[in-house]
Scaffold this motif. Sequence first.
Motif: not given
Lengths: 289, 309, 526
Positions: A8-10, A38, A189, A192, A212
């Motif tokens: 997961p990335k911003c 996260i 979720d 993302i 996040t």
Amino acid sequence: MLTITKTPKCYVGGKFIRSESGAVYPVHDASGGFLANIPSCSRKDLRNAVEAAAKAGPGWAARSPYNRAQILYRLGEMLESRADEMAAALACGEQRASAGSGPGAADEVRASIGRIVHFAGWADKYEQVLGSVNPVASPHFNFTVTEPMGIVAVLAPEEAPLLALLTLILPAITSGNAVVALASESRPDAAILLGEILAVSDLPGGVVNLLTGSREGLIDTFATHEHLRAVTASATRAEATTLQQGAAESVKRVVLHDPATDWLAADHESPWPIRDFVEAKTVWHPIGA
Amino acid sequence: MIQRPALLRLLDEVGTVDAVGVEERAAKFATRSIKRESKRFGLRLAASMVDLTTLEGKDTPGKVASLCRKALRAHDTVEVPPVAAVCVYPTMVRAAVGALAGSSVRVASVATAFPSGQAPIKSRLAEVKAAVADGADEIDMVIQRGAFLAGDLVRVRDEIERVRDACGEATLKVILETGELETYDNIRAASFLAMRVLRPGDFIKTSTGKTSANATLANHQVMIEAIRDHYLASGTEIAMKPAGGIRNAKEALHFLVAVKETLGDAWLNNRRYRFGASSLLNDLVRQLVKQETGAYQAPWNFTENAGGY
Amino acid sequence: MAPKSKKAKNAKKAKNADNSKTPKDADKGGKGDRGQAAAARKPARELLFGDLWEFDPAPESADPRIEESYGLFINGRFSAPKSRKHFTSVSPRDGAALSRIASAGKADVNAAYLAAARAFAKWSQLPGRERGKFLFRIARLLQDRSREFAVAETLDGGKPIKESRDFDLPMAAAHFFYHAGWADKLDYLAPGRRCEPLGVVGQVIPWNFPLLMLAWKLAPALAAGNTVVLKPAETTSITALKFASILQDAGLPPGVVNIVTGAGDTGAEVVNHPKAAKVAFTGSTEVGKLIQRSLAGSGKRLTLELGGKAANIVFADAPLDQAVEGIVNGIFFNQGHVCCAGSRLLVQESIAGLIVDKLRDRLAVLRVGDPLDKNTDVGAINSGEQLDKIRELVQSGIDEGAEIHQPKCRLPEKGWYFPPTLFSGVTQSHRIAREEIFGPVLSILTFRTPAEAIEKANNTAYGLSAGVWTDKGSRILKMAAELKAGVVWANTYNRFDPSSPFGGYKESGFGREGGKHGLLDYLKLG
């Protein structure tokens, strides 16, 4: 065969980033099993996101309203094309939620697409509702137009993590503002995935920046960062106090939503939320030969 | 080479005028409240600046002589300074010169096919020369408004020069006929066009008084601002004459306030400033008498044609 | 052949024309009358603004009908303050005491809110047409007593009578008249929504336009169906209290408008009262921030109209004399006690010298002095405190190396006065270019290109207003779009109208007053 998982990335400045701090927090599935780490964005990440928004904002505001409308509509198309994936991401978060989980994943995706289409259509129309030509008594032509405020901070609530997030973002970007948004902390979720959808939507990188992390840890910086010209949130009274006190230092506009808001409700769809993130500018000019 | 029309080139040099702005400015002069001694001073000053005018087809030497007596002594008991000049048609110049001999009051004559100016330049120049030969101290000419509006600025300026030369020692007053120029930009441009060929002490003048549009505080303001700018840029002191439509003392004082606050004290005399008017003097005298006696005056003591009401 | 000879003739004429220039004309070159000549101008060519024709005093003589003492206007009648405290209102014109004014304490403000809350139920339910009729009546009654109010305003605040007479009073009446007509048309304000009043609105207004700010605040609030607790500024309470008698004459139901007087403490009680559904404040950015902070988490709505440091931008192609008039009106109107005053003049470099010369000539004929004199252009500074602040900032301008220009003028011996002041050679970093002076002091800076002008104009935390002067239409629209300000005056300055929204960007506040935009800020959308 082991499937590989997606990290997961911003989504900041059109790029996919992890926190500069390296910090993460885990999220779990319904049965309590580990799902993903996260990014836990820092104050510095927030600052960087504001810089990215400042870079992208003027160009976005200078796009023609017609162009903004088409790009927002394209965002709707992109979400539609990944509707199932988004519903799965929402379901993932929904299972995690303790209570009052929200509209249900499939309905939330449908409503979100609808909301995008709704605001896409406003981009080249709201000025005709919000602006005015003013019948002054002196021999002057006088009109009021609206302009975007600049960079708008969005603090999304925990529930309806896609629909609420978009409901807060869309009125701001429709008029040409840039946004720095903090996603639902417990259910990031959808945000993302939304980053990935934004990246292919033709919306210039930096117009919407999604972070996040800890709401409690970042709320004060959101409130006090002077380059943020407005902040909108669904906030408890304590949070509202923090936001408004911090905002006072730079006379920032604060637009609050009742935490009990029904995010599916039709009254989120009108030009009036757009009005919350524009400045009215009135221009005078003499009439004479 | 592409050349912009002459008027636009001139406006590039001298600048334009915003209509609403200049009218707002002009309206402020009319809010000045002139009381007591300052009123008395202003009324006397205005009287000394009057070009007492009769420009009627029915003018006769007898009527002009009567006007000249009024020019010299406007009232029997209240002290009123003599007016600056008596302004007549060329045929009446001799009568005026005779009546005013030995006095400070000058004889002015309209010439150049007043008021339209629509006669061949030769005959207009001849008219000027004849009036000067008959003893006119001052010549009031009209410019070719048609040529100006058509953009033939060279012709307009050329004719002013030729009239100036025909005047010899006589003072020249150039009537722009602002009502026919219509825009403030045109009035400013025409003022400069004229001033650039005028001699110190020559005048620019608003109107003939023969059209419906007369001197207003706003077009007067445009012209005195042009005079000021021309003076500051060149050192040449051009005089100003509003004419037509200034009938009462209060209006005249407003014009003088504009002069005081735009051109300053050096223009508050009849070498630099005149009122072209036929009936203004009557009201100035009437107000002066009121200042002396404290009683508002009935009109019939002060004018020949006030009617019987 | 014919065309050729005509051409030759024209050429000859043109040559003649050139020859006809006087020697003095010749030395100024082609562009003589504007920018370039200014640099070469001989100092000897000066206009003489002397005393040849001095104006006699022309004092306005209407009776202002100021009571010796005023109570608080609560629930439709005047009452003594429970605080038992009073203060004296003095005239900045000569320092003379004008009246004894009640100072409202916590219990007084509470009584005002209770009255307003009681009145709200009926007032908000009254048909819009009927509410409108009350406002129309108020507008008419204000017009009836316009001169009396103008004199009171001038005595209490120090502004020239010609401004209170020709601007404040007519404009105040116009605000009531305009908003009166809205009261039964609220359904047309926000398409798709029903507009509803908020409840009791607490309003705190400043001392620079006492009655006009009252009108700006009251008229839309009442048209929308709200009831009001209003606090005028401490130094300028009198016209608000006189206005209460108009409300009585109009038969406005008790409690719909309550007027509590006092200083900052009273203001704090007004904004922090729990019954306030909305607070509307006009005043300094400093106090605005305090109010925003103190209202945090209260759920109250807030609109703020705060300070400014407006840029007035003059391009070389502008109509210069009108620009000069606009500059003068922009900074010396109401002694510069105007939040939207054009206090930073940005002049295109090529005409900077010319503009300064023109301004100096214009300043020479500004009449400074007794505000009651009908010929006074610049009146008295509102308070000794404000005069000290102006003096302090002007001294900083001198200390920081800017060049000061002041006309010769005789200031009255009594009262608080300050001459119109220009500073040239000012840079962006000077305090006089950054801080709001709120006095008759203009800082002059230069620029070369439109982009530079915009950059300098926007280089401030304020964003209330701006001016731009140019003859080029497309440039006006570009500048207007780029200037971060809520009001842009193009080829004019300091114009106001009830139908025209007013309010700022950034630290100049939020919300608008005037027009449908201002009215919306007094309503909630159902």
